[in-house]
Design an enzyme around this catalytic site. Sequence first.
Site, PDB file in Angstrom:
ATOM      1  N   CYS A 148      -8.345  -0.507   4.021  1.00 27.86           N
ATOM      2  CA  CYS A 148      -8.986  -1.536   4.836  1.00 27.86           C
ATOM      3  C   CYS A 148      -9.962  -0.882   5.805  1.00 27.86           C
ATOM      4  CB  CYS A 148      -7.929  -2.327   5.615  1.00 27.86           C
ATOM      5  SG  CYS A 148      -8.631  -3.570   6.723  1.00 27.86           S
ATOM      6  N   HIS A 164       0.848  -1.184   0.000  1.00 25.17           N
ATOM      7  CA  HIS A 164       0.000   0.000   0.000  1.00 25.17           C
ATOM      8  C   HIS A 164       0.889   1.242   0.000  1.00 25.17           C
ATOM      9  CE1 HIS A 164      -4.167  -1.609   0.943  1.00 25.17           C
ATOM     10  NE2 HIS A 164      -3.410  -2.688   0.890  1.00 25.17           N
ATOM     11  N   ASN A 218      -3.789   0.770  -2.458  1.00 22.20           N
ATOM     12  CA  ASN A 218      -2.702  -0.057  -2.960  1.00 22.20           C
ATOM     13  C   ASN A 218      -1.870   0.742  -3.965  1.00 22.20           C
ATOM     14  OD1 ASN A 218      -3.634  -3.168  -2.299  1.00 22.20           O
ATOM     15  ND2 ASN A 218      -5.375  -1.829  -2.672  1.00 22.20           N
TER      16      ASN A 218
END
Length: 300
Positions: free
Chosen positions: A239, A208, A248
């Site tokens: 998340c 990420h 990401n």
Amino acid sequence: MSRKIQIVEVGPRDGLQNEKVLLEVPQKIEFIDRLRRAGAQRIETVSFVNPRRVPQMAGAEEIMAAAPQADDFSPIGLVLNARGWDRAVAAGCAEANVVVCATDGFGVRNQGATTAEQMAALAAIVERRKTEGGPALSMTLSVAFGCPFDGEVSLEQVTALASEAARLGVAEIALADTIGVADPWTVRERIAAVRKAAPDATLRMHFHDTRNTGLANAFAAVEAGVDVLDASCGGLGGCPFAPDATGNIGTEDLVYMLERAGFETGYDLDALIATARWMAGLLGKPPAASVSRAGGFPKV
């Protein structure tokens, strides 16, 4: 260079799971189709989680039913437990990616289970697959570089879990920098250590870009010999159970960097950019990935 780097596209799952805009199933299916036409052959298409907890992942079975059946396409379903495995098998996933959290702090908040309980679930899935069959199996070790609740994650924690997964016979192990805290030197160190702990497993890396080190970490992984990397079109991601976690690394950013250097990825950069911009329109925000904002080079 003629070395091939396989990029696993995770946009439809990890990319969308933290978005405020809830897409309809047909929009998710079109996203997957666009990514496939852009060159993605392994796509993390769905997550077999409770849609009440993660409403962005609703419609997994419908999405899988619409996934094309082709030798050059592998739809991946995310699995957390035996229930998720049952759903992945019934839905016809080509691959199931079982997530194990490196820390109890993240595991309890994210999956309602400690690391030991998650490893026990993985072992049970492996045994069931041996006797009952099922999709190809991989494991992602989340928060493998740092946890938002437990802090630093030691090298010993990571290698012990990788070694156990390899002992179970898991063929592919991914190390995930879930909250974007890794640096290139730590990436190289952990790759070397996990290779010793799990010498027969394929190693995949998942980065990420929370702290702007994602591409540098991908570079370090490639330099260390890793040939499989996760990425998300448009730089989508995050998340819902990790505070301040952002996207990401962008698939188009990774493809641009690698192909400028002469590596092969099999992706169509222009198609990726078009897909990222299309998705940005659905979500109502510009792409996070730099290449989708600036375009490729040279421009024709």
